[in-house]
Design a protein around this motif. Sequence first.
Motif, PDB file in Angstrom:
ATOM      1  N   ASN A  29       1.026  -1.161  -0.196  1.00 42.57           N
ATOM      2  CA  ASN A  29       0.037  -0.139   0.115  1.00 42.57           C
ATOM      3  C   ASN A  29       0.761   0.693   0.209  1.00 42.57           C
ATOM      4  OD1 ASN A  29      -3.129  -0.283   0.848  1.00 42.57           O
ATOM      5  ND2 ASN A  29      -1.560  -2.172   1.139  1.00 42.57           N
ATOM      6  N   GLU A  30       1.921   1.532   1.147  1.00 42.23           N
ATOM      7  CA  GLU A  30       2.622   2.315   0.508  1.00 42.23           C
ATOM      8  C   GLU A  30       3.625   2.543  -0.446  1.00 42.23           C
ATOM      9  OE1 GLU A  30       5.510   2.137   4.094  1.00 42.23           O
ATOM     10  OE2 GLU A  30       4.135   1.146   5.437  1.00 42.23           O
ATOM     11  N   LEU A  31       3.827   1.274  -0.896  1.00 41.96           N
ATOM     12  CA  LEU A  31       4.728   1.448  -2.903  1.00 41.96           C
ATOM     13  C   LEU A  31       3.625   2.050  -3.694  1.00 41.96           C
ATOM     14  CD1 LEU A  31       7.093   0.886  -4.227  1.00 41.96           C
ATOM     15  CD2 LEU A  31       6.556  -1.147  -3.986  1.00 41.96           C
ATOM     16  N   GLY A  32       2.038   1.823  -3.423  1.00 47.57           N
ATOM     17  CA  GLY A  32       1.763   2.273  -4.637  1.00 47.57           C
ATOM     18  C   GLY A  32       1.769   3.790  -4.255  1.00 47.57           C
ATOM     19  N   PHE A  33       1.251   4.677  -3.280  1.00 43.96           N
ATOM     20  CA  PHE A  33       1.143   5.612  -2.419  1.00 43.96           C
ATOM     21  C   PHE A  33       2.890   6.284  -3.334  1.00 43.96           C
ATOM     22  CE2 PHE A  33       1.532   9.665  -0.107  1.00 43.96           C
ATOM     23  CZ  PHE A  33       1.279  10.313  -0.126  1.00 43.96           C
ATOM     24  N   VAL A  34       3.732   5.823  -2.097  1.00 42.49           N
ATOM     25  CA  VAL A  34       4.705   6.589  -2.880  1.00 42.49           C
ATOM     26  C   VAL A  34       5.397   6.671  -4.633  1.00 42.49           C
ATOM     27  CG1 VAL A  34       6.031   6.272  -0.493  1.00 42.49           C
ATOM     28  CG2 VAL A  34       6.620   5.405  -2.224  1.00 42.49           C
ATOM     29  N   LEU A  35       4.589   5.804  -5.409  1.00 45.54           N
ATOM     30  CA  LEU A  35       5.079   5.676  -6.219  1.00 45.54           C
ATOM     31  C   LEU A  35       4.438   7.024  -7.083  1.00 45.54           C
ATOM     32  CD1 LEU A  35       5.680   2.502  -7.305  1.00 45.54           C
ATOM     33  CD2 LEU A  35       7.377   3.650  -7.225  1.00 45.54           C
ATOM     34  N   ALA A  36       3.041   7.170  -7.034  1.00 43.04           N
ATOM     35  CA  ALA A  36       2.579   8.196  -7.311  1.00 43.04           C
ATOM     36  C   ALA A  36       2.764   9.676  -6.978  1.00 43.04           C
ATOM     37  CB  ALA A  36       1.063   7.467  -6.811  1.00 43.04           C
ATOM     38  N   VAL A  37       3.346   9.635  -6.337  1.00 45.40           N
ATOM     39  CA  VAL A  37       3.616  10.654  -5.642  1.00 45.40           C
ATOM     40  C   VAL A  37       5.249  10.664  -5.940  1.00 45.40           C
ATOM     41  CG1 VAL A  37       4.415  12.725  -3.407  1.00 45.40           C
ATOM     42  CG2 VAL A  37       2.286  10.929  -3.106  1.00 45.40           C
ATOM     43  N   GLU A  38       6.259  10.442  -6.472  1.00 49.59           N
ATOM     44  CA  GLU A  38       7.425  10.652  -6.982  1.00 49.59           C
ATOM     45  C   GLU A  38       6.126  11.188  -8.757  1.00 49.59           C
ATOM     46  OE1 GLU A  38       9.352   6.859  -6.293  1.00 49.59           O
ATOM     47  OE2 GLU A  38       9.999   7.912  -3.995  1.00 49.59           O
ATOM     48  N   GLU A  48       1.130  -4.075  -8.475  1.00 49.40           N
ATOM     49  CA  GLU A  48       0.595  -5.565  -7.722  1.00 49.40           C
ATOM     50  C   GLU A  48       0.658  -5.700  -6.702  1.00 49.40           C
ATOM     51  OE1 GLU A  48      -0.577  -7.165 -10.275  1.00 49.40           O
ATOM     52  OE2 GLU A  48      -1.430  -8.408  -9.128  1.00 49.40           O
ATOM     53  N   GLY A  49      -0.093  -5.355  -5.650  1.00 50.03           N
ATOM     54  CA  GLY A  49      -0.513  -5.916  -4.534  1.00 50.03           C
ATOM     55  C   GLY A  49      -0.960  -7.671  -4.660  1.00 50.03           C
ATOM     56  N   PRO A  50      -0.698  -7.959  -3.267  1.00 52.87           N
ATOM     57  CA  PRO A  50      -1.291  -9.085  -2.575  1.00 52.87           C
ATOM     58  C   PRO A  50      -2.420  -9.421  -3.804  1.00 52.87           C
ATOM     59  CG  PRO A  50      -0.617  -8.532  -1.245  1.00 52.87           C
ATOM     60  CD  PRO A  50      -0.239  -7.361  -1.638  1.00 52.87           C
ATOM     61  N   ARG A  51      -3.245  -8.961  -3.721  1.00 52.72           N
ATOM     62  CA  ARG A  51      -5.006  -9.167  -4.187  1.00 52.72           C
ATOM     63  C   ARG A  51      -5.171  -8.464  -5.264  1.00 52.72           C
ATOM     64  NH1 ARG A  51      -4.278  -8.050   0.674  1.00 52.72           N
ATOM     65  NH2 ARG A  51      -5.096 -10.085   2.212  1.00 52.72           N
ATOM     66  N   GLY A  52      -4.582  -7.870  -5.390  1.00 51.11           N
ATOM     67  CA  GLY A  52      -4.662  -7.322  -7.233  1.00 51.11           C
ATOM     68  C   GLY A  52      -4.164  -6.239  -7.455  1.00 51.11           C
ATOM     69  N   GLU A  53      -3.800  -5.496  -8.705  1.00 52.48           N
ATOM     70  CA  GLU A  53      -3.808  -4.328  -9.093  1.00 52.48           C
ATOM     71  C   GLU A  53      -4.204  -2.942  -8.129  1.00 52.48           C
ATOM     72  OE1 GLU A  53      -4.600  -2.769 -12.803  1.00 52.48           O
ATOM     73  OE2 GLU A  53      -4.562  -1.136 -12.250  1.00 52.48           O
ATOM     74  N   LEU A  54      -3.296  -2.201  -7.905  1.00 54.28           N
ATOM     75  CA  LEU A  54      -3.870  -1.327  -6.371  1.00 54.28           C
ATOM     76  C   LEU A  54      -3.262  -0.541  -6.823  1.00 54.28           C
ATOM     77  CD1 LEU A  54      -4.563  -0.643  -2.724  1.00 54.28           C
ATOM     78  CD2 LEU A  54      -2.125  -1.359  -2.694  1.00 54.28           C
ATOM     79  N   GLY A  55      -4.276   0.975  -7.301  1.00 56.14           N
ATOM     80  CA  GLY A  55      -3.753   2.082  -7.386  1.00 56.14           C
ATOM     81  C   GLY A  55      -3.824   2.839  -6.568  1.00 56.14           C
ATOM     82  N   TYR A  56      -3.449   4.055  -6.548  1.00 53.44           N
ATOM     83  CA  TYR A  56      -3.631   6.170  -6.573  1.00 53.44           C
ATOM     84  C   TYR A  56      -4.005   6.567  -7.136  1.00 53.44           C
ATOM     85  CZ  TYR A  56      -2.306   3.776  -1.736  1.00 53.44           C
ATOM     86  OH  TYR A  56      -2.507   2.811  -1.312  1.00 53.44           O
ATOM     87  N   TYR A  57      -4.641   7.156  -7.494  1.00 56.84           N
ATOM     88  CA  TYR A  57      -5.316   8.655  -7.914  1.00 56.84           C
ATOM     89  C   TYR A  57      -4.892   9.290  -7.722  1.00 56.84           C
ATOM     90  CZ  TYR A  57      -8.004  11.087 -11.113  1.00 56.84           C
ATOM     91  OH  TYR A  57      -8.497  12.422 -11.985  1.00 56.84           O
ATOM     92  N   ILE A  58      -4.201  10.552  -8.143  1.00 57.81           N
ATOM     93  CA  ILE A  58      -4.491  11.183  -7.048  1.00 57.81           C
ATOM     94  C   ILE A  58      -4.437  12.808  -8.102  1.00 57.81           C
ATOM     95  CG2 ILE A  58      -2.397  12.935  -5.183  1.00 57.81           C
ATOM     96  CD1 ILE A  58      -0.463  10.182  -5.318  1.00 57.81           C
ATOM     97  N   VAL A  59      -5.526  13.685  -7.676  1.00 57.11           N
ATOM     98  CA  VAL A  59      -5.162  14.797  -8.376  1.00 57.11           C
ATOM     99  C   VAL A  59      -4.801  16.185  -7.305  1.00 57.11           C
ATOM    100  CG1 VAL A  59      -6.804  16.447  -9.441  1.00 57.11           C
ATOM    101  CG2 VAL A  59      -7.879  14.769  -9.081  1.00 57.11           C
ATOM    102  N   SER A  60      -3.810  17.267  -8.140  1.00 58.27           N
ATOM    103  CA  SER A  60      -2.730  17.979  -7.024  1.00 58.27           C
ATOM    104  C   SER A  60      -3.804  18.918  -7.633  1.00 58.27           C
ATOM    105  CB  SER A  60      -1.435  18.222  -7.178  1.00 58.27           C
ATOM    106  OG  SER A  60      -1.190  18.668  -6.882  1.00 58.27           O
TER     107      SER A  60
END
Lengths: 161, 393
Positions: B75-84, B331-343
């Motif tokens: 979960n953390e990885l998905g978020f930091v990748l989105a912010v990066e 790819e999280g253990p359960r499937g595609e875990l995506g983060y959509y961020i609007v800044s």
Amino acid sequence: MKYVTPELIEKLKSTFPKAVESVGEFRQEVTVTVKKEFLIDFMRFLKVDKDFQMDMLVDLTAVDYPERNPRFVVVYHLRSLSKRHNLRVKCWAEGEELPSVVDIWKTAEWTEREVYEMFGIRFLGRELKKLLLPQRYPYFPLRKDFPLEGYEEPCEVWDWE
Amino acid sequence: MGKEKADLVLNMGPQHPSTHGVLRLILELKGEKIVNADTVIGYVHRGVEKLAENRKYLQVLPVFDRVDYVSASSNELGFVLAVEKLLGIEKEVPERAQYLRVIMAELTRISSHLLWLGTHALELGAMSVFLYAFREREKVLDLFEEIAGGRLHTGYMRIGGVACDATPKFLEELRDFLNFFPKKIDEYETLLTENRIWLSRTKGVGVIDKETAVNWGITGPTLRAAGCDYDVRKYYPYCVYDRLDFEVPVFDGGDVYDRYRVRMEEMRQSVRIIEQCLEQMPEGAVKIDDPQVILPPKQDVYNTMVGLIQHFELVIHGIKPPPGEVYAAVEGPRGELGYYIVSDGSDKPYRLRIRPPSLINIAIMPELLKGHYVADVISIIGSLDPLMGEVDR
């Protein structure tokens, strides 16, 4: 993540000259904004056209801009598993209503219900029930004017059926 | 299926040991067959998306540990990748940090699959597998504790790197774990894979074909068991997955048994990935060298003026990405875990949407349960592996 190529965007524009409001790109991600009245035709085209083959609706969500009119924009993330490309489609929900895409992609079954309960956008042509919140809950929590702490609800809101 | 008349309505859950949390099912039965099913969710809705809109980018990370609370690092990885991606710094993150991230993400996958295996087998009557799976999961949690300090909520990822470098003890224990763990997977398989009771409970149960799965947006092991090879790590590689050699297990039965086989094979592949990471991992920094993004080391904050100012600036003003919107997925253990961020250019996300794999995977359940026996409900829920914290957010 790979997004659709500029040639395909040109194809979209020539097929739907009146539907495409704008095309934006940020960090190699392509966003197409379409007009509400063309939404369903546009989506069907994206799914069946052989150059697009958008067979997966990855996600469906909305964003609230209180100072704008129409206020809400619904965001569709589309993907083609065979072509491996993505496209983000946006549609402004005029009158807080939009036609439902549940007949095209079943993913919308629950995600539209979630957008309805969180933002109050009604999707036409389908049955809409709240998904996470109690059925009688009167507010739409993800709207910008809903306070973070929430409101104190009267007890009868919590329907335990 | 036409509307059959039900002669009993059975309420299952929300407090039921085999619904993986608080999932409530209303089953309309005719004899022992389900003619209609309805799901009620939302019992652990915490408004994570609303919370995220009201916190700075630096403060919001711990919240995602609690979304899918058994696979925090993914979960953390998905978020930091989105912010990066939003900041446009994804190429500048040091290589060692990228490898450490992959190691943590794969360990998380192992721990999550072990939890799934133990509970799923327990629900179907194979008690001993539960004890074995939890024995090994404990080792993974010990590894988390050694590197990050936390066992479940690791809090290890940072925007622009990871919290700290791996200790020698961690690397040594990790090598030990990689040596003995593949044998343990074989051991679990001797208990289950050809077990007649297991086969009759799982084979041909809850079949989802490929087209249906794609149409419902299902991802992860459930989709791969249905014959589609979609895996974010292969389709849209992030971190260093494009340099690692691994296979994506695909089966085409689409039933509970194949979902089990996919997950078992994924654990083996995770071991392979971590082994390669340990071989390839270079020495060097684990954080990006940019005071606008990452907090300076405590040593500098206490002893130098510049460090103190940088720390103060970042804490008070936060990270300010340019206006725009991004979608990043892992790819999280359960499937595609995506983060959509609007800044909108401020220090808080204007809108943050989590694409929860659990929610989208179980949306098919009311359709899927129709025509099955009551006893199969448990095996179907278990095989979809929903995590209610993530379903409700």
